[in-house]
Design a protein around this motif. Structure first.
Motif, short mmCIF file in Angstrom:
data_model
loop_
_atom_site.label_atom_id
_atom_site.label_comp_id
_atom_site.label_asym_id
_atom_site.label_seq_id
_atom_site.Cartn_x
_atom_site.Cartn_y
_atom_site.Cartn_z
N GLY A 7 -7.28 2.55 3.77
CA GLY A 7 -7.82 2.14 5.06
C GLY A 7 -7.52 3.16 6.14
N PRO A 8 -7.03 2.71 7.30
CA PRO A 8 -6.80 3.62 8.43
C PRO A 8 -5.42 4.27 8.40
CG PRO A 8 -6.39 1.38 9.12
CD PRO A 8 -6.84 1.30 7.68
N THR A 9 -4.65 4.07 7.33
CA THR A 9 -3.28 4.59 7.28
C THR A 9 -3.25 6.00 6.73
OG1 THR A 9 -2.70 3.94 5.01
CG2 THR A 9 -2.58 2.22 6.72
N ALA A 10 -2.08 6.61 6.79
CA ALA A 10 -1.87 7.93 6.20
C ALA A 10 -1.48 7.83 4.73
CB ALA A 10 -0.79 8.69 6.97
N ILE A 11 -1.39 6.60 4.22
CA ILE A 11 -1.02 6.39 2.82
C ILE A 11 -2.20 6.72 1.92
CG2 ILE A 11 -0.31 4.66 1.12
CD1 ILE A 11 0.96 3.09 3.44
N ARG A 12 -1.95 7.48 0.86
CA ARG A 12 -2.97 7.78 -0.13
C ARG A 12 -2.57 7.13 -1.45
NH1 ARG A 12 -6.69 11.46 1.33
NH2 ARG A 12 -7.22 11.96 -0.82
N VAL A 13 -3.50 6.38 -2.04
CA VAL A 13 -3.20 5.65 -3.27
C VAL A 13 -4.12 6.11 -4.40
CG1 VAL A 13 -2.32 3.61 -2.08
CG2 VAL A 13 -4.76 3.75 -2.63
N SER A 14 -3.61 6.01 -5.61
CA SER A 14 -4.38 6.36 -6.79
C SER A 14 -5.50 5.35 -7.01
CB SER A 14 -3.46 6.40 -8.02
OG SER A 14 -2.66 5.23 -8.09
N ARG A 15 -6.59 5.79 -7.64
CA ARG A 15 -7.72 4.89 -7.89
C ARG A 15 -7.35 3.74 -8.81
NH1 ARG A 15 -12.83 5.89 -7.19
NH2 ARG A 15 -12.81 3.69 -6.72
N LEU A 16 -6.34 3.93 -9.63
CA LEU A 16 -5.79 2.84 -10.44
C LEU A 16 -4.43 2.46 -9.87
CD1 LEU A 16 -6.51 3.72 -14.20
CD2 LEU A 16 -7.73 2.10 -12.73
N GLY A 17 -4.20 1.16 -9.73
CA GLY A 17 -2.90 0.67 -9.31
C GLY A 17 -2.29 -0.13 -10.45
N LEU A 18 -0.97 -0.05 -10.58
CA LEU A 18 -0.28 -0.80 -11.63
C LEU A 18 0.09 -2.18 -11.11
CD1 LEU A 18 0.96 -0.84 -14.49
CD2 LEU A 18 3.11 -0.05 -13.45
N GLY A 19 -0.57 -3.21 -11.62
CA GLY A 19 -0.23 -4.58 -11.28
C GLY A 19 0.89 -5.07 -12.19
N THR A 20 1.78 -5.90 -11.65
CA THR A 20 2.98 -6.28 -12.40
C THR A 20 3.07 -7.77 -12.65
OG1 THR A 20 4.28 -6.44 -10.36
CG2 THR A 20 4.20 -4.29 -11.44
N VAL A 21 1.94 -8.46 -12.66
CA VAL A 21 1.95 -9.91 -12.85
C VAL A 21 2.54 -10.29 -14.21
CG1 VAL A 21 -0.38 -10.05 -13.85
CG2 VAL A 21 0.56 -12.00 -12.56
N ASN A 22 2.49 -9.38 -15.19
CA ASN A 22 3.03 -9.67 -16.52
C ASN A 22 4.53 -9.39 -16.63
OD1 ASN A 22 0.79 -10.64 -18.11
ND2 ASN A 22 -0.08 -8.59 -17.92
N PHE A 23 5.11 -8.70 -15.64
CA PHE A 23 6.54 -8.38 -15.70
C PHE A 23 7.35 -9.68 -15.65
CE2 PHE A 23 6.65 -3.76 -13.89
CZ PHE A 23 5.70 -3.38 -14.82
N GLY A 71 14.17 10.39 -7.94
CA GLY A 71 12.95 10.49 -7.15
C GLY A 71 11.92 9.43 -7.41
N ARG A 72 12.29 8.36 -8.10
CA ARG A 72 11.30 7.33 -8.44
C ARG A 72 10.66 6.71 -7.19
NH1 ARG A 72 14.38 7.45 -13.01
NH2 ARG A 72 13.36 6.86 -14.98
N ARG A 73 11.49 6.41 -6.19
CA ARG A 73 10.94 5.73 -5.01
C ARG A 73 9.90 6.59 -4.29
NH1 ARG A 73 8.32 3.46 -2.24
NH2 ARG A 73 8.75 1.95 -0.58
N SER A 74 10.14 7.88 -4.24
CA SER A 74 9.22 8.76 -3.53
C SER A 74 7.91 8.95 -4.28
CB SER A 74 9.87 10.12 -3.28
OG SER A 74 10.15 10.78 -4.51
N ARG A 75 7.86 8.56 -5.54
CA ARG A 75 6.65 8.76 -6.35
C ARG A 75 5.67 7.60 -6.26
NH1 ARG A 75 8.57 10.29 -12.30
NH2 ARG A 75 6.33 10.66 -12.56
N ILE A 76 6.07 6.50 -5.62
CA ILE A 76 5.18 5.34 -5.62
C ILE A 76 4.89 4.83 -4.21
CG2 ILE A 76 6.01 4.61 -7.90
CD1 ILE A 76 7.53 2.32 -6.47
N VAL A 77 3.75 4.17 -4.10
CA VAL A 77 3.41 3.37 -2.93
C VAL A 77 3.69 1.93 -3.34
CG1 VAL A 77 1.56 2.57 -1.40
CG2 VAL A 77 1.66 4.99 -2.12
N LEU A 78 4.71 1.33 -2.74
CA LEU A 78 5.21 0.03 -3.17
C LEU A 78 4.55 -1.09 -2.36
CD1 LEU A 78 7.14 -1.58 -4.93
CD2 LEU A 78 8.95 -1.11 -3.27
N ALA A 79 3.85 -1.98 -3.06
CA ALA A 79 3.14 -3.09 -2.40
C ALA A 79 3.63 -4.41 -2.98
CB ALA A 79 1.63 -2.96 -2.63
N THR A 80 3.95 -5.35 -2.10
CA THR A 80 4.28 -6.69 -2.56
C THR A 80 3.60 -7.69 -1.64
OG1 THR A 80 6.04 -8.15 -3.36
CG2 THR A 80 6.46 -6.95 -1.30
#
Length: 315
Positions: A7-23, A71-80
């Motif tokens: 959207g209007p943010t500076a965040i860039r996300v991959s075209r595929l997102g990993l959903g974790t509903v099965n975790f 560096g795991r945290r810096s590699r992801i855009v974390l959404a909840t």
């Protein structure tokens, strides 16, 4: 992997997102870590979860993975997401703030990149919701706010109230979207486009229905009984769909996912693999380019609502 602005943010996300509903439901903590490692290795940076997934265990699995460091945290855009609570007002300011604190503890991080309202609560005043979100952003606990499962008029009304407070409002909407369920084409997609919001499409494979749900339902699939029942209701469509995919030389899941991703309104599609093998198959769909004649036939098999409102039902 391709990336797009959220959207209007500076965040860039991959075209595929990993959903974790099965975790925590079908995927163990060890396998969740393997999935997260493999997803980030493939260039997936959007990791989507919710406070209600497996009663918080999904967030906990992500948190234990993040705690491994390197560096795991810096590699992801974390959404909840936030919604449920003992409070009658499920989006009361008190619940939003407390739920955010609990999610941060489970996720073992100090900031959520995208905090999504999991469902609209029309009993809660918009001013109260934005008061809580504004507090969380000012405290550095949330970067951006999104909606999920909202009607277009809820999105528009919520953003209108937000902008009266000189606040940016929702950066994105997360809605169910797949070949079988296309109602958001009517108003939600035009609303997101007009407001400059991102659109995250969840359940792009129809909960398993579009993965060979008629001819080869996979054992152990989430909602397996549901898949069989819906498959019987849509036997004629599924037969035509699976036959078309076979003629085109593509897996049914690849075609379904490629169809969602070809929509320029979709920022990212949220997939929910249970295993690394399923993840690899989903990533492979990124290389599938659907010919126009295939798309035209898909539109015949799985017709949408007829376009955007109001032209879909009026002159």
């Amino acid at each position: 992997m391709e990336y797009r602005p959220l959207g209007p943010t500076a965040i860039r996300v991959s075209r595929l997102g990993l959903g974790t509903v099965n975790f925590g439901l079908h995927t163990s903590e060890r396998d969740a870590h393997l999935l997260l490692d493999r997803a980030t290795d493939c260039g997936i940076n959007l990791v989507d979860t919710a406070e209600v997934y497996s009663e918080g265990r999904a967030e906990g699995f992500i948190g234990s993975w993040l705690a491994l460091g390197q560096g795991r945290r810096s590699r992801i855009v974390l959404a909840t997401k936030v919604f449920r609570g003992a409070d009658e007002r499920r989006l009361s300011a008190r619940h939003i703030v407390e739920a955010c604190e609990q999610s941060l503890r489970r996720l073992r991080t100090n900031c959520i990149d995208l905090y999504q309202v999991h469902h609209v609560d029309r009993a809660c005043p918009w001013e109260e919701l934005w008061q809580a979100m504004d507090q969380l952003v000012r405290e550095g606990k949330v970067s951006s706010v999104g909606s999920s499962n909202f009607a277009a008029w809820d999105i528009a009304l919520g953003n209108s109230v937000s902008r009266q407070r000189q606040w940016p409002g929702f950066a994105s909407e997360q809605s169910v979207y797949n070949l079988r369920r296309r109602l958001i084409e009517l108003e939600v997609i035009p609303c997101c486009r007009a407001l400059g919001m991102g659109l995250l499409a969840y359940s792009p494979l129809g909960g398993g229905l579009l993965c060979g749900g008629l001819t080869s339902p996979a054992p152990g699939r989430r909602a397996d009984g549901w898949v069989r029942r819906i498959a019987e209701q849509h036997r004629e469509q599924l037969s035509a769909f699976e036959g078309l995919c076979q003629q085109a030389g593509h897996r049914t899941a690849d075609v379904a996912l490629a169809w969602v991703l070809r929509n320029t309104a979709v920022t990212a599609a949220i997939i929910g693999p249970r295993t690394v093998e399923q993840l690899a198959q989903n990533v492979g769909a990124m290389d599938v380019a659907l010919r126009e004649e295939i798309v035209a036939r898909l539109e015949q098999i799985w017709p949408g609502p007829g376009g955007e409102a109001p032209q879909a039902y009026a002159w």
